[in-house]
Every structure is written in C-alpha cells, then in structure tokens.
Design a protein around this motif. Structure first.
Motif, PDB file in Angstrom:
ATOM      1  N   VAL A 202       1.566   7.865  -5.822  1.00 34.77           N
ATOM      2  CA  VAL A 202       0.578   8.845  -5.808  1.00 34.77           C
ATOM      3  C   VAL A 202       1.125  10.247  -5.241  1.00 34.77           C
ATOM      4  CG1 VAL A 202      -1.688   9.728  -4.805  1.00 34.77           C
ATOM      5  CG2 VAL A 202      -1.412   7.113  -5.422  1.00 34.77           C
TER       6      VAL A 202
ATOM      7  N   GLN B 194     -13.810   6.259   1.233  1.00 27.39           N
ATOM      8  CA  GLN B 194     -13.120   5.209   1.792  1.00 27.39           C
ATOM      9  C   GLN B 194     -13.645   4.772   3.246  1.00 27.39           C
ATOM     10  OE1 GLN B 194      -9.338   7.232   0.895  1.00 27.39           O
ATOM     11  NE2 GLN B 194      -8.225   5.325   0.642  1.00 27.39           N
TER      12      GLN B 194
ATOM     13  N   HIS C 109       3.385  12.328   1.736  1.00 28.36           N
ATOM     14  CA  HIS C 109       3.015  13.378   0.615  1.00 28.36           C
ATOM     15  C   HIS C 109       3.493  14.716   0.995  1.00 28.36           C
ATOM     16  CE1 HIS C 109      -0.556  10.821  -1.153  1.00 28.36           C
ATOM     17  NE2 HIS C 109       0.470  10.121  -0.983  1.00 28.36           N
TER      18      HIS C 109
ATOM     19  N   THR D  31       0.997   4.514  -2.489  1.00 27.11           N
ATOM     20  CA  THR D  31       0.848   5.851  -2.144  1.00 27.11           C
ATOM     21  C   THR D  31       2.090   6.755  -2.230  1.00 27.11           C
ATOM     22  OG1 THR D  31       1.426   5.222   0.413  1.00 27.11           O
ATOM     23  CG2 THR D  31      -0.937   5.299  -0.435  1.00 27.11           C
TER      24      THR D  31
ATOM     25  N   LYS E 283       1.332  13.540  -7.328  1.00 25.76           N
ATOM     26  CA  LYS E 283       0.739  14.846  -7.051  1.00 25.76           C
ATOM     27  C   LYS E 283       1.396  16.098  -6.754  1.00 25.76           C
ATOM     28  CE  LYS E 283      -3.103  12.960  -3.917  1.00 25.76           C
ATOM     29  NZ  LYS E 283      -3.666  12.734  -2.719  1.00 25.76           N
TER      30      LYS E 283
ATOM     31  N   VAL F  55       0.223   8.628   5.491  1.00 17.34           N
ATOM     32  CA  VAL F  55       0.405   8.846   4.125  1.00 17.34           C
ATOM     33  C   VAL F  55       0.407  10.249   3.777  1.00 17.34           C
ATOM     34  CG1 VAL F  55      -0.544   8.760   1.744  1.00 17.34           C
ATOM     35  CG2 VAL F  55      -0.710   6.430   3.276  1.00 17.34           C
ATOM     36  N   ILE F  56      -0.405  11.129   4.182  1.00 15.54           N
ATOM     37  CA  ILE F  56      -0.236  12.360   4.028  1.00 15.54           C
ATOM     38  C   ILE F  56       1.000  13.326   4.576  1.00 15.54           C
ATOM     39  CG2 ILE F  56      -1.518  14.732   4.570  1.00 15.54           C
ATOM     40  CD1 ILE F  56      -4.099  13.201   4.573  1.00 15.54           C
TER      41      ILE F  56
ATOM     42  N   ILE G 132      -3.802   6.886   6.615  1.00 11.83           N
ATOM     43  CA  ILE G 132      -4.007   7.890   5.926  1.00 11.83           C
ATOM     44  C   ILE G 132      -3.037   9.168   6.416  1.00 11.83           C
ATOM     45  CG2 ILE G 132      -5.492   9.585   5.033  1.00 11.83           C
ATOM     46  CD1 ILE G 132      -7.270   7.694   4.351  1.00 11.83           C
TER      47      ILE G 132
ATOM     48  N   ARG H 150     -12.490  11.881  -1.205  1.00 10.34           N
ATOM     49  CA  ARG H 150     -11.985  10.432  -1.372  1.00 10.34           C
ATOM     50  C   ARG H 150     -11.894   9.807  -0.149  1.00 10.34           C
ATOM     51  NH1 ARG H 150     -10.927   5.433  -3.234  1.00 10.34           N
ATOM     52  NH2 ARG H 150      -8.583   4.680  -2.957  1.00 10.34           N
ATOM     53  N   GLU H 151     -11.383  10.429   0.811  1.00  9.35           N
ATOM     54  CA  GLU H 151     -11.070   9.686   2.231  1.00  9.35           C
ATOM     55  C   GLU H 151     -12.607   9.225   2.750  1.00  9.35           C
ATOM     56  OE1 GLU H 151      -8.475  11.953   4.966  1.00  9.35           O
ATOM     57  OE2 GLU H 151      -7.297  12.164   3.456  1.00  9.35           O
TER      58      GLU H 151
ATOM     59  N   ARG I 225       0.940  -1.129  -0.058  1.00  6.92           N
ATOM     60  CA  ARG I 225       0.058   0.011  -0.041  1.00  6.92           C
ATOM     61  C   ARG I 225       0.999   1.299  -0.033  1.00  6.92           C
ATOM     62  NH1 ARG I 225      -3.285   3.793   2.284  1.00  6.92           N
ATOM     63  NH2 ARG I 225      -5.476   3.411   1.811  1.00  6.92           N
TER      64      ARG I 225
ATOM     65  N   PRO J   4      -1.736  17.326  -1.165  1.00  3.90           N
ATOM     66  CA  PRO J   4      -1.609  15.936  -0.620  1.00  3.90           C
ATOM     67  C   PRO J   4      -2.631  15.293   0.006  1.00  3.90           C
ATOM     68  CG  PRO J   4      -0.078  17.667   0.495  1.00  3.90           C
ATOM     69  CD  PRO J   4      -1.170  18.375  -0.325  1.00  3.90           C
ATOM     70  N   ALA J   5      -3.892  16.045   0.513  1.00  7.65           N
ATOM     71  CA  ALA J   5      -4.794  15.419   1.097  1.00  7.65           C
ATOM     72  C   ALA J   5      -6.135  15.382   0.252  1.00  7.65           C
ATOM     73  CB  ALA J   5      -5.206  15.667   2.504  1.00  7.65           C
ATOM     74  N   ASP J   6      -6.950  14.347   0.317  1.00  2.67           N
ATOM     75  CA  ASP J   6      -8.412  14.393  -0.649  1.00  2.67           C
ATOM     76  C   ASP J   6      -9.358  14.045   0.425  1.00  2.67           C
ATOM     77  OD1 ASP J   6     -10.327  14.056  -2.189  1.00  2.67           O
ATOM     78  OD2 ASP J   6      -9.201  13.422  -3.810  1.00  2.67           O
TER      79      ASP J   6
END
Ligand SMILES: C=C(O[C@@H]1C=C(C(=O)O)C=C[C@H]1O)C(=O)O
Length: 109
Positions: A44, A64, A97, A41, A48, A93-94, A90, A60-61, A37, A55-57
């Motif tokens: 991704v 999910q 990002h 990311t 981005k 991940v952010i 997440i 989308r979150e 995963r 960085p964050a969406d």
C-alpha cells in the motif's frame, strides 16, 4: 515474595507449562499475522508513493477503530486496548509509508 526468590524462574508447574506452551504458539501466530499485515501495508505504501497519495488516511482509520472496538466487545477483549493496539500498529505503518514516499517509492530492501 519478589523476583529474587526465584532467580532461575518459578518451579515448573505442569499446568503453568501447558499454558505457556499455548501462549508461545499464540505469540508465534501473532508474529506471523503481523508480518503478513506489514507485507500488505508495504505494498500500500509503494502504491501511495507512486500515485502521490497521502501516507495516512484518517477516515479509513476511524472505520477500522469502530469495527475493531465492536469485534473486541464480542470477543470479551477490552475495546480500549484493541484501539490502542491498532493505533500502535498504524503509527508504525505510517512511519514506513513516509519513509517509502521519501525514497523512490520502492521497498528499501
Ligand atoms: C494501510 C493504509 O495506510 C494507513 C495505515 C492503515 C493501517 O495500517 O491499517 C490504515 C490507514 C492509513 O492511515 C491504508 O490507507 O489502507
């Protein structure tokens, strides 16, 4: 009874050992799944950064979270736990990002 009663761990009960074997296999699978995963990311994050996307969406979150809560219910897993687990991942991940966006948009390795 507390931990000091078994300073070298509880005696090896065969059923306990069998269950722990499975737990160890599942933990290994989780690590491999998480690694895959994070590979996705990472890509991704680089995309981005290149495309100057945020960085964050949050939209989308939200999708999910709704999906995973439903899956958790079907799987008899606490949906609140599933949501917290996803949020924990997440968040990391952010963080990655943001770091990629501050660098040149490429992997730090
Ligand atoms: C990976 C993405 O970036 C962020 C991280 C997400 C994730 O780890 O699933 C989801 C949405 C974004 O906030 C994405 O936009 O798909």
């Amino acid at each position: 009874m507390d931990d000091s009663d078994w300073p070298h761990g509880a005696p090896a009960h065969p059923e306990l050992l069998r269950l722990r074997d499975s737990i160890d296999n599942i933990d290994a699978a989780l690590i491999h799944l998480l690694a895959e995963r994070f590979k996705c990311t990472q890509a991704v994050g680089e995309l981005k950064a290149r495309e100057k996307l945020p960085p964050a969406d949050p939209a989308r979150e939200k999708i999910q979270v709704e999906r995973l809560r439903k899956l958790a219910l079907t799987a008899k897993l606490d949906p609140a736990f599933a949501e917290k687990f996803l949020a924990f991942i997440i968040e990391e991940v952010i963080h990655h990002h943001n770091r990629i966006a501050k660098s040149d948009g490429q992997s730090p390795r």
